[in-house]
Every structure is written in C-alpha cells, then in structure tokens.
Design a protein around this motif. Structure first.
Motif, PDB file in Angstrom:
ATOM      1  N   THR A  56       0.826  -1.206   0.000  1.00  0.00           N
ATOM      2  CA  THR A  56       0.000   0.000   0.000  1.00  0.00           C
ATOM      3  C   THR A  56       0.862   1.258   0.000  1.00  0.00           C
ATOM      4  OG1 THR A  56      -1.773  -1.141   1.174  1.00  0.00           O
ATOM      5  CG2 THR A  56      -1.781   1.267   1.258  1.00  0.00           C
ATOM      6  N   TRP A  57       1.913   1.260   0.824  1.00  0.00           N
ATOM      7  CA  TRP A  57       2.768   2.442   0.917  1.00  0.00           C
ATOM      8  C   TRP A  57       3.527   2.674  -0.392  1.00  0.00           C
ATOM      9  CZ3 TRP A  57       2.940   6.765   3.218  1.00  0.00           C
ATOM     10  CH2 TRP A  57       4.107   7.513   3.324  1.00  0.00           C
ATOM     11  N   SER A  58       4.005   1.600  -1.012  1.00  0.00           N
ATOM     12  CA  SER A  58       4.756   1.757  -2.261  1.00  0.00           C
ATOM     13  C   SER A  58       3.880   2.290  -3.380  1.00  0.00           C
ATOM     14  CB  SER A  58       5.383   0.421  -2.682  1.00  0.00           C
ATOM     15  OG  SER A  58       4.389  -0.511  -3.070  1.00  0.00           O
ATOM     16  N   ARG A  59       2.577   2.043  -3.296  1.00  0.00           N
ATOM     17  CA  ARG A  59       1.655   2.491  -4.339  1.00  0.00           C
ATOM     18  C   ARG A  59       0.933   3.787  -3.976  1.00  0.00           C
ATOM     19  NH1 ARG A  59      -0.696  -2.561  -7.756  1.00  0.00           N
ATOM     20  NH2 ARG A  59       1.303  -3.645  -7.965  1.00  0.00           N
ATOM     21  N   THR A  60       1.293   4.342  -2.829  1.00  0.00           N
ATOM     22  CA  THR A  60       0.777   5.668  -2.473  1.00  0.00           C
ATOM     23  C   THR A  60       1.390   6.697  -3.428  1.00  0.00           C
ATOM     24  OG1 THR A  60       0.555   5.035  -0.159  1.00  0.00           O
ATOM     25  CG2 THR A  60       0.647   7.393  -0.640  1.00  0.00           C
ATOM     26  N   GLU A  61       0.597   7.649  -3.867  1.00  0.00           N
ATOM     27  CA  GLU A  61       1.094   8.660  -4.795  1.00  0.00           C
ATOM     28  C   GLU A  61       2.318   9.359  -4.196  1.00  0.00           C
ATOM     29  OE1 GLU A  61       0.199   9.521  -7.830  1.00  0.00           O
ATOM     30  OE2 GLU A  61      -1.378   7.993  -7.937  1.00  0.00           O
ATOM     31  N   PRO A  62       3.376   9.526  -4.977  1.00  0.00           N
ATOM     32  CA  PRO A  62       4.580  10.208  -4.463  1.00  0.00           C
ATOM     33  C   PRO A  62       4.279  11.574  -3.859  1.00  0.00           C
ATOM     34  CG  PRO A  62       5.064   9.159  -6.556  1.00  0.00           C
ATOM     35  CD  PRO A  62       3.586   9.021  -6.351  1.00  0.00           C
ATOM     36  N   GLU A  63       3.358  12.293  -4.471  1.00  0.00           N
ATOM     37  CA  GLU A  63       3.001  13.601  -3.928  1.00  0.00           C
ATOM     38  C   GLU A  63       2.406  13.468  -2.535  1.00  0.00           C
ATOM     39  OE1 GLU A  63       0.498  17.617  -5.246  1.00  0.00           O
ATOM     40  OE2 GLU A  63       0.298  15.745  -6.380  1.00  0.00           O
ATOM     41  N   ARG A  64       1.612  12.424  -2.318  1.00  0.00           N
ATOM     42  CA  ARG A  64       1.024  12.193  -1.000  1.00  0.00           C
ATOM     43  C   ARG A  64       2.099  11.825   0.008  1.00  0.00           C
ATOM     44  NH1 ARG A  64      -1.914  13.548   3.075  1.00  0.00           N
ATOM     45  NH2 ARG A  64      -2.676  11.806   4.333  1.00  0.00           N
ATOM     46  N   ARG A  65       3.054  10.982  -0.396  1.00  0.00           N
ATOM     47  CA  ARG A  65       4.146  10.640   0.519  1.00  0.00           C
ATOM     48  C   ARG A  65       4.942  11.884   0.891  1.00  0.00           C
ATOM     49  NH1 ARG A  65       5.118   5.770  -2.961  1.00  0.00           N
ATOM     50  NH2 ARG A  65       6.896   6.905  -3.851  1.00  0.00           N
ATOM     51  N   ALA A  67       3.810  14.949   0.975  1.00  0.00           N
ATOM     52  CA  ALA A  67       2.988  15.764   1.872  1.00  0.00           C
ATOM     53  C   ALA A  67       3.038  15.231   3.297  1.00  0.00           C
ATOM     54  CB  ALA A  67       1.546  15.794   1.363  1.00  0.00           C
ATOM     55  N   LEU A  68       2.998  13.905   3.448  1.00  0.00           N
ATOM     56  CA  LEU A  68       3.086  13.305   4.785  1.00  0.00           C
ATOM     57  C   LEU A  68       4.448  13.571   5.414  1.00  0.00           C
ATOM     58  CD1 LEU A  68       1.236   9.911   4.248  1.00  0.00           C
ATOM     59  CD2 LEU A  68       0.526  11.780   5.754  1.00  0.00           C
ATOM     60  N   LEU A  69       5.495  13.580   4.592  1.00  0.00           N
ATOM     61  CA  LEU A  69       6.819  13.866   5.140  1.00  0.00           C
ATOM     62  C   LEU A  69       6.908  15.319   5.591  1.00  0.00           C
ATOM     63  CD1 LEU A  69       9.290  12.116   5.630  1.00  0.00           C
ATOM     64  CD2 LEU A  69      10.294  13.022   3.531  1.00  0.00           C
ATOM     65  N   HIS A  70       6.237  16.213   4.884  1.00  0.00           N
ATOM     66  CA  HIS A  70       6.163  17.603   5.349  1.00  0.00           C
ATOM     67  C   HIS A  70       5.452  17.668   6.698  1.00  0.00           C
ATOM     68  CE1 HIS A  70       7.962  20.422   2.626  1.00  0.00           C
ATOM     69  NE2 HIS A  70       7.358  19.923   1.559  1.00  0.00           N
ATOM     70  N   GLU A  71       4.368  16.902   6.858  1.00  0.00           N
ATOM     71  CA  GLU A  71       3.671  16.867   8.139  1.00  0.00           C
ATOM     72  C   GLU A  71       4.578  16.297   9.231  1.00  0.00           C
ATOM     73  OE1 GLU A  71      -0.185  15.069   8.088  1.00  0.00           O
ATOM     74  OE2 GLU A  71      -0.681  15.874   6.114  1.00  0.00           O
ATOM     75  N   ALA A  72       5.378  15.304   8.873  1.00  0.00           N
ATOM     76  CA  ALA A  72       6.325  14.741   9.841  1.00  0.00           C
ATOM     77  C   ALA A  72       7.346  15.789  10.261  1.00  0.00           C
ATOM     78  CB  ALA A  72       7.019  13.521   9.235  1.00  0.00           C
ATOM     79  N   ALA A  73       7.806  16.593   9.300  1.00  0.00           N
ATOM     80  CA  ALA A  73       8.746  17.668   9.628  1.00  0.00           C
ATOM     81  C   ALA A  73       8.097  18.686  10.557  1.00  0.00           C
ATOM     82  CB  ALA A  73       9.224  18.344   8.349  1.00  0.00           C
ATOM     83  N   ASP A  74       6.825  19.000  10.301  1.00  0.00           N
ATOM     84  CA  ASP A  74       6.094  19.917  11.184  1.00  0.00           C
ATOM     85  C   ASP A  74       6.047  19.362  12.607  1.00  0.00           C
ATOM     86  OD1 ASP A  74       5.582  21.602   9.051  1.00  0.00           O
ATOM     87  OD2 ASP A  74       3.576  20.803   8.674  1.00  0.00           O
ATOM     88  N   ALA A  75       5.787  18.066  12.717  1.00  0.00           N
ATOM     89  CA  ALA A  75       5.674  17.449  14.035  1.00  0.00           C
ATOM     90  C   ALA A  75       7.009  17.489  14.778  1.00  0.00           C
ATOM     91  CB  ALA A  75       5.187  16.006  13.894  1.00  0.00           C
ATOM     92  N   VAL A  76       8.097  17.207  14.074  1.00  0.00           N
ATOM     93  CA  VAL A  76       9.422  17.269  14.711  1.00  0.00           C
ATOM     94  C   VAL A  76       9.722  18.702  15.138  1.00  0.00           C
ATOM     95  CG1 VAL A  76      11.900  16.960  14.341  1.00  0.00           C
ATOM     96  CG2 VAL A  76      10.289  15.261  13.467  1.00  0.00           C
ATOM     97  N   GLU A  77       9.368  19.649  14.299  1.00  0.00           N
ATOM     98  CA  GLU A  77       9.603  21.057  14.631  1.00  0.00           C
ATOM     99  C   GLU A  77       8.833  21.453  15.889  1.00  0.00           C
ATOM    100  OE1 GLU A  77      10.385  24.907  11.904  1.00  0.00           O
ATOM    101  OE2 GLU A  77       8.471  23.883  11.555  1.00  0.00           O
ATOM    102  N   GLN A  78       7.624  20.960  16.019  1.00  0.00           N
ATOM    103  CA  GLN A  78       6.819  21.274  17.203  1.00  0.00           C
ATOM    104  C   GLN A  78       7.428  20.688  18.476  1.00  0.00           C
ATOM    105  OE1 GLN A  78       2.974  19.748  16.145  1.00  0.00           O
ATOM    106  NE2 GLN A  78       2.651  21.275  14.531  1.00  0.00           N
ATOM    107  N   HIS A  79       8.167  19.590  18.340  1.00  0.00           N
ATOM    108  CA  HIS A  79       8.792  18.945  19.497  1.00  0.00           C
ATOM    109  C   HIS A  79      10.290  19.209  19.555  1.00  0.00           C
ATOM    110  CE1 HIS A  79       5.009  16.660  19.099  1.00  0.00           C
ATOM    111  NE2 HIS A  79       5.130  16.418  20.389  1.00  0.00           N
ATOM    112  N   ALA A  80      10.742  20.251  18.890  1.00  0.00           N
ATOM    113  CA  ALA A  80      12.184  20.500  18.766  1.00  0.00           C
ATOM    114  C   ALA A  80      12.860  20.677  20.128  1.00  0.00           C
ATOM    115  CB  ALA A  80      12.423  21.727  17.889  1.00  0.00           C
ATOM    116  N   GLU A  81      12.252  21.456  20.995  1.00  0.00           N
ATOM    117  CA  GLU A  81      12.877  21.720  22.305  1.00  0.00           C
ATOM    118  C   GLU A  81      12.982  20.425  23.117  1.00  0.00           C
ATOM    119  OE1 GLU A  81      14.183  24.468  23.343  1.00  0.00           O
ATOM    120  OE2 GLU A  81      13.468  25.939  21.861  1.00  0.00           O
ATOM    121  N   GLU A  82      11.926  19.636  23.095  1.00  0.00           N
ATOM    122  CA  GLU A  82      11.927  18.374  23.837  1.00  0.00           C
ATOM    123  C   GLU A  82      12.998  17.427  23.291  1.00  0.00           C
ATOM    124  OE1 GLU A  82       9.042  14.442  24.449  1.00  0.00           O
ATOM    125  OE2 GLU A  82       8.402  16.119  23.180  1.00  0.00           O
ATOM    126  N   LEU A  83      13.071  17.288  21.976  1.00  0.00           N
ATOM    127  CA  LEU A  83      14.055  16.392  21.369  1.00  0.00           C
ATOM    128  C   LEU A  83      15.474  16.888  21.608  1.00  0.00           C
ATOM    129  CD1 LEU A  83      12.172  15.714  18.022  1.00  0.00           C
ATOM    130  CD2 LEU A  83      12.617  14.034  19.832  1.00  0.00           C
TER     131      LEU A  83
END
Length: 469
Positions: A56-65, A67-83
């Motif tokens: 399923t993941w390999s057949r997910t549209e590259p653009e969608r993958r 976009a999810l990685l951008h969301e992952a970057a947002d999440a890491v940024e939100q937890h930057a001080e903690e990390l």
C-alpha cells in the motif's frame, strides 16, 4: 548471526527476561532513564508490520508521501525543544548544538519531501516506433541503524529518503541515545500510516537480528567500521543492499603560505567541535615546518579557550573517554608532547579537555585510528608534498581538508587523496544538497543528499513498441 524468523536474538528467546538499557547524563552522571530492549517477538512483529504495509505504501502517490513527510517535519519542529533536551541529556551535546541538530533534521525531512515526488527515471533512445524509459521503484523494507553523535539530523536523512521513495522502515537508534530515538519514532509514526515506520530500542543483538533477516531489502548504517563490516557480511548472505558511512581518520594538511593563526582556528574547529565526536572531525594534522611554531602556539590557545569558556561538550560516556585517553597516553609514551590537555578531570560525568599533541608520528594509534574525541595530534612535515603523502596513508577514506593558497597544491590533493570529500580552506565547508561516497573502511554508497534517493530505489527498464501488423 541471529535470525528474526525463529525468534532468536543471539540465543535469546521470548521466554527470557528482557535486557534493559540505562543511560546517564555525561555532563554530571545523573540518571536519564532505563528502557527495555526489543524482544524477539517485537522484532518479528516489526518486520511483519513493515511487510504487510509495503504494498500500500509503495503504491501511495509520491506527492502524498511527500505531503506526509512535510507533516512529519512539522511534528518534529513542534517537538524541537523536547528532542533537543533529550539529546543533550543522553549525549552531552551542547544545548545550542542539540537544537541545531533537530532543526537540521527538520530541514532534511522537508528537502526529501520536495525531492521525493520529482525523483524520476530517464528516457532511452531506441526505435522510431518504440519507447524506452526507466522507472525507479522502492526496494522494500529498509533497516536504518543510526548513531548517537547527531541522532536527529542523521536519522531524519535516512528515514526521510527511505519513506518518501515508498519503502517501509524499521529504525534502531543507537543504544547510547535510546530515549531520543524512541521519542523521534513516536513523533514521526504519529503522522504516518500504521506499520510504515517502526522504532526498536536495543543493543547490538537487535541490530544483528535485523541485519541478518532475509526479509530486509536495504540496510542503511552510520556508525563504526567494525559494525559496518559485520553488516556487509550479513548482507552478503541475505542479498540486502547496504549503504554505510563508517569511521574516519580525516587528515588536515596545512601549507606554508597560509596564516598560521587562521589555520589554527580551522584546526580547532575541526578537532574540537562537539568534542571531536563528528564523523568528519579533524583527526590528524600535518603542518609545514615553516609555520609550525606559530601554528602550535595559536592552536594551544584555541584549545585552552574552549576549556575556559565552557565551549566544549563532554564525551558521550566514560567508556569513550577511556578509549580516547588510552590513545593519548600511548602517544605520550611513544614520544609525543602534550601542549595542553591530556588529563582526565576529576568529578562526575565524562568530560575530557581539548588536547593538543605535537611530535606525533605515523606509528601512533592516535594518528592511525579514529579517536572520536577532542584531540588534535600534530606532525610537522618538511613540505606540502610530504603532508599530502602522509594524509593519503591508512585504511580510511571519509574526508580530508587542505589549507593552501596554491591552485597547483589543490589540484594535487584532488588527484592524490582517495576520500569521499575533499575540502579546501574550510574544514566543514560544503554546499546544500551535497553528497559523497566514502572509500575504504569508511563505508560505501551515498549516505545523504539527493543521491540517497537512488540508493533507496532500484530501476526497472521499460520497452514498448507497436504490435506486428
């Protein structure tokens, strides 16, 4: 080697009590925490989940993958001080450096989020009524084994490139920073589909179980050369593709036409940044005899200033400190002279002073092997050519730096030094998006940059032509 299919981790079974990892703060020796290592059943479950999510993941549209990685970057940024705080508590990294590492990881995730969707194949020229092209496809299941010295930035690169190209990933962070590795995994997995990314805490036995599994398609490793060789041997049995950036013994060659004070500042930056715990730290210095005296005076002053101003991080733990001091002690016994440092400080923690050694020789371990501490061993040479020749000796080939104003000497260094990266007049210089292929015992493959997307994929060639008639 252990086998994740039959539940064995170096002879350990599901019925055995779980070992744990305890970490203390290298600044003062206070406890950070204790975590259980992954059991054989957890290793099997992680592999099963990754395999079941792969199609399923390999057949997910590259653009969608992307976009999810951008969301992952947002999440890491939100937890930057903690990390960043966890990074400092587990590794001793200075607070600003730790936060900088987290921010670098965020930037890397965003970079791959943009590069992934435009990663493409090539058209091939064939018959007039035919079409030929190549299509990059994910390799499958990627195991990422990441280090402790910059845990967020390095992991973000390997995980980001693997995920955005459609691979599922199992990440095992270093046992020296399990809390920050686990927390990063929680932050990223909270954004991604279930089973796409799993983080396993554990020591070498967990890493061996993953590396020897026949279900793993790629092993991406940043760490010691000894571990890298073991991984390569395991992959020879399973057929996994291996990308590894391993140890280094990076030389610095200083010509006689440069300002010795500036050269000393460059050497100090290369040898003492993050207490010398960087893969591309300056590990050995060859300085022209014409400027050796003022250079050594300025380098000694730079080292003392870092100790005095509190600009030197501790080593990650006392085990590493013992190894660093052993190399220094051996050098002193063999005739080297300590201009500053070289003494284990009293008190808690794992601090080690910025150390400058002169009169070092090629036979000393501190000049032959990776030290990974705040040590600047110096050998005085009669010419740039001698320095270049000595810089080319040894089994490593990660990076090298030359300080020179002569174009001919730069060209000679480029021709003579078998390293993945040659830096001229800046020990940590490099353009964004750069990449490198280490040589010798320093590893193999592109471990970062746009080329890492190629490492995480394989190419299918397509040929289409008109049917007969």
């Amino acid at each position: 080697m252990s086998d994740a299919r039959n539940g064995s981790l170096d002879g350990r079974t599901d019925a055995d009590p779980l070992p744990t990892i305890s970490v203390v703060d290298p600044r003062d020796g206070t406890p950070v925490g204790t975590l259980p290592c992954a059991a054989p059943a957890q290793v099997r479950a992680a592999i099963t989940a990754a395999l079941s999510s792969a199609r399923t993941w390999s057949r997910t549209e590259p653009e969608r993958r992307g976009a999810l990685l951008h969301e992952a970057a947002d999440a890491v940024e939100q937890h930057a001080e903690e990390l960043a705080e966890l990074t400092t508590r587990e590794t001793g990294k200075l607070a600003d450096d730790a936060l900088g590492g987290v921010r670098a990881g965020v930037g890397t995730l965003r970079q791959y989020a943009e590069l992934g969707p435009v990663h493409r194949g090539h058209s091939l020229r064939g018959g007039v009524l035919a079409a030929d092209w190549t299509v990059p496809e994910p390799r499958g299941l990627v195991v990422a084994l990441t280090p402790w010295n910059d845990p967020i930035a390095v992991a973000a690169g390997l995980l980001g490139a693997a995920l955005v190209t459609g691979n599922t990933v199992i990440h095992k962070p270093s046992e020296r920073c399990p809390h920050v590795g686990r927390r990063l995994g929680e932050v990223l997995a909270g954004v991604l589909p279930e089973g796409v990314l799993t983080t396993l805490v554990g020591g070498p036995d967990v890493g061996r179980a993953l590396s020897s599994s026949p279900d793993v398609d790629v092993i991406a490793h940043v760490g010691s050369s000894a571990t890298g060789h073991a991984i390569a041997r395991a992959a020879a049995e399973t057929g996994a593709h291996v990308v590894r950036e391993n140890g280094g013994n990076d030389p610095l060659v200083i010509d006689d036409d440069v300002d010795p004070t500036w050269a000393a500042a460059q050497a100090a930056l290369g040898a003492f940044a993050n207490a010398g715990q960087i893969c591309t730290s300056v590990e050995r210095i060859y300085v022209h005899q014409a400027i050796a005296a003022p250079f050594l005076t300025a380098l000694t002053e730079e080292a003392a200033r870092r100790d005095r101003d509190g600009a030197l991080a501790p080593l990650v733990d006392r085990r590493l400190r013992r190894a660093v001091h052993e190399q220094v002690t051996q050098a002193l016994e063999a005739g080297a002279v300590a201009l500053t440092g070289a003494v284990v400080p009293e008190g808690p923690g794992a601090a080690y002073p910025a150390t400058v050694l002169r009169d070092c020789t090629a036979e000393m371990t501190v000049m032959r092997e990776e030290t990974f501490g705040p040590v600047a061993p110096v050998q005085i040479v009669e010419s740039f050519a001698e320095g270049l020749r000595r810089a080319g000796e040894g089994r490593y080939g990660l990076a090298a730096t030359v300080l020179t104003g002569r174009l001919a000497h730069t060209q000679q260094a480029l021709a003579d030094l078998s390293v993945g990266t040659l830096k001229v007049n800046n020990v940590f210089g490099g353009a964004p998006g750069g990449s490198a292929q280490p040589r010798g015992d320093s590893g193999d493959g592109f471990g970062y940059g746009p080329e890492l997307l190629d490492e995480m994929t394989r190419v299918k060639v397509v040929h289409v032509e008109m049917p007969a008639g």
